[in-house]
Design an enzyme around this catalytic site. Structure first.
Site, PDB file in Angstrom:
ATOM      1  N   ASP A   1       0.823  -1.213   0.000  1.00 57.09           N
ATOM      2  CA  ASP A   1       0.000   0.000   0.000  1.00 57.09           C
ATOM      3  C   ASP A   1       0.855   1.260   0.000  1.00 57.09           C
ATOM      4  OD1 ASP A   1      -2.219  -1.584   0.031  1.00 57.09           O
ATOM      5  OD2 ASP A   1      -2.563  -1.437   2.192  1.00 57.09           O
ATOM      6  N   GLY A   2       2.035   1.205   0.606  1.00 50.56           N
ATOM      7  CA  GLY A   2       2.924   2.367   0.587  1.00 50.56           C
ATOM      8  C   GLY A   2       3.360   2.742  -0.813  1.00 50.56           C
TER       9      GLY A   2
ATOM     10  N   ASN B   1      -4.563   8.617   2.243  1.00 51.54           N
ATOM     11  CA  ASN B   1      -5.000   7.967   3.479  1.00 51.54           C
ATOM     12  C   ASN B   1      -5.515   8.968   4.499  1.00 51.54           C
ATOM     13  OD1 ASN B   1      -4.812   5.294   2.869  1.00 51.54           O
ATOM     14  ND2 ASN B   1      -2.930   4.907   4.018  1.00 51.54           N
TER      15      ASN B   1
ATOM     16  N   ASP C   1      -4.035  13.620  22.406  1.00 50.93           N
ATOM     17  CA  ASP C   1      -2.781  13.410  21.683  1.00 50.93           C
ATOM     18  C   ASP C   1      -2.830  13.932  20.257  1.00 50.93           C
ATOM     19  OD1 ASP C   1      -1.613  12.301  23.857  1.00 50.93           O
ATOM     20  OD2 ASP C   1      -1.761  10.224  23.178  1.00 50.93           O
TER      21      ASP C   1
END
Length: 567
Positions: free
Chosen positions: A332-333, A411, A441
Site C-alpha cells: 500500500d505504501g 489515506n 494526543d
C-alpha cells in the site's frame, strides 16, 4: 270515477247524503279515519292530488249509500272538498315536508363538497404546471451550460485551465464531451492538449488513450444502469442507489504508455519489473516509463534500454498527459507514493501485491500476464478513491494569498503534539459551524480508503472506500465521550491552533511532509476533485471484504463444536 258515481246517484240524492254526513260527524270520522297514514320518502304534488281525489270519491260513495236511508242532510260539494283538504293537511303531510327539507339540505352539502373538490383539482393542476415549467427551465439552463463548457474545451487557454485543480473544463475528443453516459476520462484525468507538444523533452509517441467510466449495478456489465444521482420529476425528488453501483472502465482507444512504480531495495521486485517491462514491449508493443532511479537499474539489461523517464519536476508534472496506466509493484505504501507523484489527475492504477499488507493491492504478482491482458482489453471494475486536499495557512499570511502548494493525501492527515509534553489543543470547524475543541494526543482527518489505517488503530470505523465521506477521529482524547465522526464529502474542515495553546502542533500527510503549526496557524482540508482510480480484481466490494479478511483477519475465530449443550 267521481263523476260517474255522481251521475248514478243523482244530484238530489247526493246533496241529501252530504247533509246527513255533516249532521253525524262521529260516524263520518269513523268511516274516513282508517288509521295512521305511512310517510312516503319524497311525495310529489301529483301524488297529493291523487290522494285528495280518492278521499272525495270515498265521501261521495258514503253519501250515496246512506241516502237510501234518508239519514244524512244535503251539504254542498264545495264544503266536502274543503273538509277533505283540511284532513289531508294534518301531521303525516307535515312530517313529509320535514323530510323534504332535510333532503334539500343534504343536496346542498353534496354540491358544496363537489365544488371544493373541483377547486382543489384546479389548484393542483396549476401547481403541477408551474413545477413542470421550472423543471424544464432548469434542464434547459443545464444543457446550455454543458454546451457552453464543451465549446470552451477547444479554447487556446485550455493549457492554463488544465493546470488548476478543477473539473470545470474537460478536454474535447472525437467522441464529443460526455456527461450523458457515465463519467468520461476527462473527469478523472486530463487528456492531452491539442496542438504541439509543450514538453518536447519527453520523447513519447502516440496520443494518450481515452476511456469512459460507466455505472454498473453489482458488477453487471450489460449497461442497464441509471446516470442520474438526483432526479426531479412531477414534483417528486428521488435519489439513485449509487451505493449499489460498481464503476466500469472501458477503453475507447488502445493504451500505449504504462508507468511502473516499484518498491525500492527489493531484489524480487526488481527482477519482476524487468520481466514485466520486457513482456509488455515485446508482446503488447507498450511504451514504458519508470522512475529515474529504476531506469538506471534497468539499463544493465540491453533489452530494456528503451525505457523512458523524466529529467525534472516540470516533466513529471506533465506525466498525466501521456501515461495511460500505472503499474505498482509493492504494498500500500507504493500505491501512496504513486498517487503523490500526481498533483492533479491520476491515471488508472493496477496494483500488484508484493508487500506485507494489501488493502489496495488486489492483483497477484505471479499472474501478471493474465491480469494485465484483461486490464488492457477492458472493461474492468475500478474503485474511485477520494483524496484530501490540504492547505496550511500561516498566521502571518492570513490576510494574504496562500502561497504554499496544496498537499494531496490518499489515506489521512494527522495533527499531533509532536515532542511536546502538553496536550494538543485544537479548534475544529466544519464549513462555518463550530465542531469541538480537541484536547488529547491529536486528531486524524482520514479518507474512507484510509479508514483501515491509522484511523482504525485510533478507534475509528472501517468504511467502504467508495462511501463518500471524511472520517474525523481523535487520538487518545482527554474526554471519554469524544467519539469518532463520519462527515459528508462536500464539507470543508478547518483545524486551527488557538493563540492560548500551550505548545505547537505537527501535521503529517500520509506519514510524511511533516509541518509545524504554531498558534494562529490553520489547516484546511476538503475532498480533492481528482480521485485515484484503482483497478479491481473482481469488484470494489469483493476486493474490500477480501482485504479485511486476509489483511486484518477480521472476525476470525474457531467455530463452536457440536458436542456442547443444545436447545
Amino acid at each position: 270515477m267521481a263523476t260517474d258515481a255522481a251521475r248514478s246517484l243523482g244530484e238530489p240524492a247526493h246533496q241529501e247524503a252530504v247533509q246527513q254526513l255533516a249532521q253525524q260527524p262521529d260516524s263520518r270520522l269513523r268511516s274516513l279515519n282508517p288509521g295512521p297514514i305511512p310517510i312516503p320518502a319524497a311525495p310529489s304534488s301529483r301524488s297529493l292530488l291523487e290522494k285528495v281525489s280518492d278521499q272525495t270519491v270515498n265521501l261521495d260513495l258514503t253519501a250515496s249509500h246512506q241516502s237510501e236511508n234518508d239519514s244524512i242532510s244535503t251539504v254542498s260539494s264545495v264544503e266536502s272538498e274543503k273538509a277533505a283538504y283540511e284532513f289531508l293537511a294534518q301531521t303525516p303531510i307535515k312530517s313529509t315536508d320535514k323530510h323534504l327539507v332535510e333532503f334539500s339540505e343534504a343536496m346542498r352539502t353534496v354540491a358544496k363538497a363537489l365544488r371544493q373538490v373541483a377547486e382543489g383539482k384546479a389548484a393542483a393542476q396549476a401547481e403541477a404546471a408551474e413545477w413542470k415549467r421550472k423543471y424544464e427551465l432548469e434542464t434547459a439552463q443545464k444543457q446550455q451550460t454543458r454546451i457552453k463548457d464543451c465549446g470552451t474545451c477547444t479554447d487556446d487557454n485550455l493549457g492554463k485551465m488544465a493546470s488548476q485543480l478543477s473539473l470545470e473544463a474537460p478536454a474535447s475528443d472525437q467522441t464529443g464531451c460526455c456527461g450523458n453516459h457515465g463519467i468520461c476520462s476527462h473527469e478523472v484525468l486530463q487528456d492531452e492538449v491539442p496542438g504541439p507538444n509543450p514538453r518536447p523533452s519527453l520523447s513519447m509517441v502516440g496520443r494518450k488513450a481515452s476511456f469512459r467510466l460507466s455505472w454498473g449495478c453489482n458488477g453487471n456489465k450489460n449497461g442497464q444502469h441509471k446516470h442520474d444521482f438526483v432526479s426531479f420529476e412531477k414534483g417528486d425528488i428521488t435519489t439513485a442507489e449509487r451505493s449499489s453501483k460498481q464503476i466500469l472502465l472501458k477503453w475507447e482507444s488502445r493504451p500505449q504508455t504504462v508507468l511502473f512504480i516499484t518498491k525500492p531495495n527489493s531484489n524480487s521486485v526488481r527482477v519482476l519489473c524487468a520481466e514485466m517491462v520486457r513482456w509488455l514491449k515485446e508482446h503488447k508493443n507498450i511504451n514504458v516509463f519508470v522512475e529515474p532511479w529504476v531506469s538506471k537499474e534497468l539499463l544493465t539489461d540491453d533489452s530494456n534500454n528503451t525505457v523512458q523517464t523524466w529529467d525534472n519536476d516540470d516533466d513529471k508534472k506533465m506525466l498525466h498527459k501521456k501515461v495511460d496506466l500505472i503499474v505498482t509493484l509493492g504494498g500500500d505504501g507504493t500505491v501512496l507514493w504513486a498517487a503523490s507523484l500526481f498533483k492533479g489527475p491520476v491515471p488508472p492504477v493496477v496494483a500488484f501485491a508484493m508487500g506485507s499488507l494489501g488493502f489496495m493491492t488486489p492483483f497477484p504478482s505471479e499472474q501478471y500476464r493474465g491480469c494485465l491482458d484483461n486490464v488492457l482489453k477492458g472493461p474492468f471494475s475500478i474503485t474511485l478513491r477520494n483524496r484530501l486536499q490540504c492547505h496550511v495557512i500561516r498566521d502571518a499570511a492570513k490576510d494574504e494569498i496562500v502561497t504554499e502548494e496544496p498537499i494531496l493525501v490518499l489515506n489521512e492527515v494527522t495533527i499531533d503534539r509532536g515532542i511536546s509534553s502538553y496536550l494538543t489543543y485544537l479548534e475544529c470547524y466544519c464549513d462555518s459551524s463550530f465542531v469541538t475543541c480537541v484536547q488529547g494526543d491529536g486528531l486524524i482527518i482520514s479518507t474512507t480508503s484510509g479508514s483501515t489505517a491509522y484511523s482504525l488503530a485510533a478507534g475509528g470505523s472501517m468504511v467502504h472506500p467508495q462511501v463518500p465521506g471524511i472520517l474525523f477521529t481523535p487520538i487518545c482524547p482527554h474526554s471519554l465521550s469524544f467519539r469518532p465522526l463520519i462527515l459528508p464529502e462536500y464539507v470543508t474542515l478547518r483545524i486551527q491552533v488557538p493563540y492560548n495553546s500551550r505548545g505547537h502542533a505537527w501535521a503529517s500527510f500520509d506519514g510524511k511532509d511533516r509541518k509545524q503549526l504554531a498558534p494562529g496557524d490553520a489547516l484546511i482540508c476538503s475532498i480533492s476533485p481528482w480521485p485515484v482510480p484503482t483497478a479491481c480484481l473482481v469488484d470494489s466490494t469483493t476486493d474490500f471484504l477480501r482485504s479485511i479478511h486476509e489483511g486484518l483477519h477480521w472476525n476470525l475465530r474457531k467455530t463452536q463444536t457440536l458436542d456442547g449443550p443444545r436447545d
